[in-house]
Structures are given as structure tokens and as C-alpha cells.
Design an enzyme around this catalytic site. Structure first.
Site, PDB file in Angstrom:
ATOM      1  N   HIS A 114       0.846  -1.212   0.000  1.00 18.14           N
ATOM      2  CA  HIS A 114       0.000   0.000   0.000  1.00 18.14           C
ATOM      3  C   HIS A 114       0.871   1.248   0.000  1.00 18.14           C
ATOM      4  CE1 HIS A 114      -3.046  -2.684   2.188  1.00 18.14           C
ATOM      5  NE2 HIS A 114      -3.700  -2.266   1.126  1.00 18.14           N
TER       6      HIS A 114
ATOM      7  N   ARG B 216      -4.164  -9.651   4.470  1.00 17.11           N
ATOM      8  CA  ARG B 216      -4.528 -10.940   5.049  1.00 17.11           C
ATOM      9  C   ARG B 216      -3.314 -11.700   5.586  1.00 17.11           C
ATOM     10  NH1 ARG B 216      -9.905 -12.132   3.327  1.00 17.11           N
ATOM     11  NH2 ARG B 216     -10.510 -10.630   1.753  1.00 17.11           N
TER      12      ARG B 216
END
Ligand code: PAF
Length: 279
Positions: free
Chosen positions: A36, A186
Site C-alpha cells: 500500500h 490478510r
């Protein structure tokens, strides 16, 4: 960097920011990682102002347990974003984004009947609902998406075309851990042992890249499935070798266009996806 939770306020702030430059936008569901951050750094470098949204979108979860378990840690996310140069972080409530239920149904044809679309019914409709709402609030000039979610990128491009939105979609390379494991929110849900074994997914894809053309498409997909399933921590949900534009399965290497192998693999209770482009 300013944290904003109101869409009205964010619109006002961005109307001002837009007067002195372009807006680069990175939509996320939080639990941020280096992948990100690389998108955010690029959005900041290529635009007058960078905006990140952090919103765990309920409409894209077809499994209620997955929504409950999805990692959330706004404080840690804000700390990570401090050093990126991002100007605004938009972290709205569910009511702020969906004051009333979103009943829109998008049609993505064959793009959504394969892979993630086939295995997670309704997922991409939810993604299109939230991304179109976020685009409507932020009105970005450019929006940045990681190539790990390869099918999501195709869906978002199709949505932008259908809604005729004036935004450039910028695809960004997959960022990997040293082991090769593709960065994902995740991954935080994996035990240390699972995390180590999950690296077999990307290692298998890398080896498959060398075997492309030597084995047939079908043989290669079978080889990837078997190799990953041999690891006791991993269970393959699907392995598909598809055309990178149509996302339809290819049957031979001689077919025109670039091919990509996309996989979804369960590591314990955590579902991971990854892909490799054959070029
Ligand atoms: O890729 C994600 O994290 C999500 O699907 C997105 C694009 C932020 C929409 O909720």
C-alpha cells in the site's frame, strides 16, 4: 496529514487542493503494508496531493466471517502513512458511505464469471459500488491499484469506462516479502509457520514461469496445483491461465495476447491470491 471522516468536508478540502494540482487517490481497506505504501508514495509523487481512503467495505464480502476477521487498526495505519507525504486520509463510517443500501447491480459480463468472480459471488459488484462512491467523493485525476488483484483492476477499468469517469487508473507492481510472498493485509492473519509456508505459492509461480512453453497450458496449470497442494499448509482453490485482457482461460501458448497465471490458495483459514505474467 489530516484525518477526515466526513465526505462533505473531504469534498471541500479537495476542491481547494484541486486548484493547485492533481489529486492522486489510493483506496484501501486498511491493515496497510509496504505494498500500500508504495502506491501512496507514487500517488504523492505524481500528483499535487495524495489521498488515501481506509474503509472496510461490507458489500464486497460474500463471507460474513471474513468481514468480521478482516484486520483493522487505524492508529497503526495512520502511523505508517505519516512518512508517505499523503495529505488526506479518509476513514468514513459505513453510514457515511452507505446512508442507504446500495442496490446498484453492475454488469461486467465475462470479466466477472471467472476466478474471483466465480468463487466469491457478489464480490466485484461490492467493489464497484464502493469504488464508484469513493471516486464520486474524491474525484481523483489518478487512482492507484496493485496488480496482485489483477481481476479487480480489470473490473475497475470496465466500471470507469461504463460510468465514463474522468480518472486514470494506474496499475502498480506487486510488492513481495523477501520470501516472495505477495504483500497482503490478510498475511497478518497467518501464523509465523503459515507465513513461511505460504511463500511456496509465489515460488511455484516463479518456477512455472520458466516452464511455460515447455509444458502445455493444461499441464502447467496441473503442475502448479500439484506443487502447491503438496505443501500440507496449502490448498488450491483455483489455478487459471488466462488472457490478461479478456481474463478468459487460454488453451495454448500459441493463442494471441499475453497470458497470466492467477491462483487462489487457502493457507489454514486465510485465502491468498497471487499471479504471474508470462512474457
Ligand atoms: O483492494 C482493496 O483493498 C479493495 O477491494 C478496495 C479497492 C479498496 C475497495 O474496497
Amino acid at each position: 496529514m489530516e484525518l477526515v471522516t466526513s465526505k462533505v468536508l473531504l469534498k471541500q478540502l479537495l476542491d481547494q487542493a484541486r486548484q493547485s494540482g492533481t489529486i492522486g487517490f489510493v483506496p484501501t481497506m486498511g491493515a496497510l503494508h509496504r505494498g500500500h505504501l508504495s502506491l501512496v508514495e507514487r500517488a504523492v509523487a505524481e500528483n499535487g496531493a495524495g489521498v488515501v481512503s481506509i474503509f472496510v467495505n461490507p458489500t464486497q464480502f460474500n463471507d460474513p466471517n471474513d468481514l468480521l476477521r478482516y484486520p483493522r487498526n487505524l492508529d497503526a495505519d495512520l502511523k505508517l502513512l505519516q512518512s508517505t507525504g499523503c495529505r488526506y486520509v479518509f476513514a468514513p463510517s459505513v453510514e457515511e458511505i452507505y446512508p442507504e443500501p446500495d442496490t446498484r447491480v453492475f454488469q461486467f459480463g465475462s470479466l466477472e464469471t471467472v476466478m474471483e468472480g466465480k468463487h466469491r459471488p457478489g464480490h466485484f459488484n461490492g467493489v464497484a459500488q464502493v469504488v464508484s462512491r469513493l471516486f464520486d467523493i474524491v474525484k481523483p485525476d489518478r487512482a492507484y491499484f496493485g496488480l496482485k488483484d489483477f481481476q479487480q483492476l480489470a473490473i475497475i477499468r470496465a466500471m470507469v469506462q461504463q460510468l465514463q469517469l474522468p480518472v486514470e487508473i494506474v496499475p502498480c507492481e506487486i510488492v513481495r516479502e523477501t520470501s516472495g510472498l505477495a504483500m497482503s493485509s490478510r498475511n497478518q492473519l497467518l501464523s509465523p509457520e503459515e507465513r513461511e509456508n505460504a511463500a511456496v505459492i509465489s515460488q511455484t509461480l516463479l518456477k512455472a514461469h520458466r516452464l511455460a512453453g515447455k509444458l502445455s497450458v493444461g499441464e502447467l496449470a496441473g503442475h502448479i496445483t500439484q506443487t502447491i497442494n503438496q505443501n500440507p499448509f496449502l490448498t488450491v482453490e483455483y489455478v487459471e491461465i488466462v488472457n490478461d485482457i479478456t481474463l478468459q482461460p487460454v488453451s495454448g501458448w500459441e493463442e494471441p495476447g499475453t497470458k497470466i497465471a492467477c491462483v487462489a490458495v487457502w493457507c489454514g483459514k486465510v485465502r491468498l491470491i497471487d499471479n504471474i505474467v508470462f512474457n
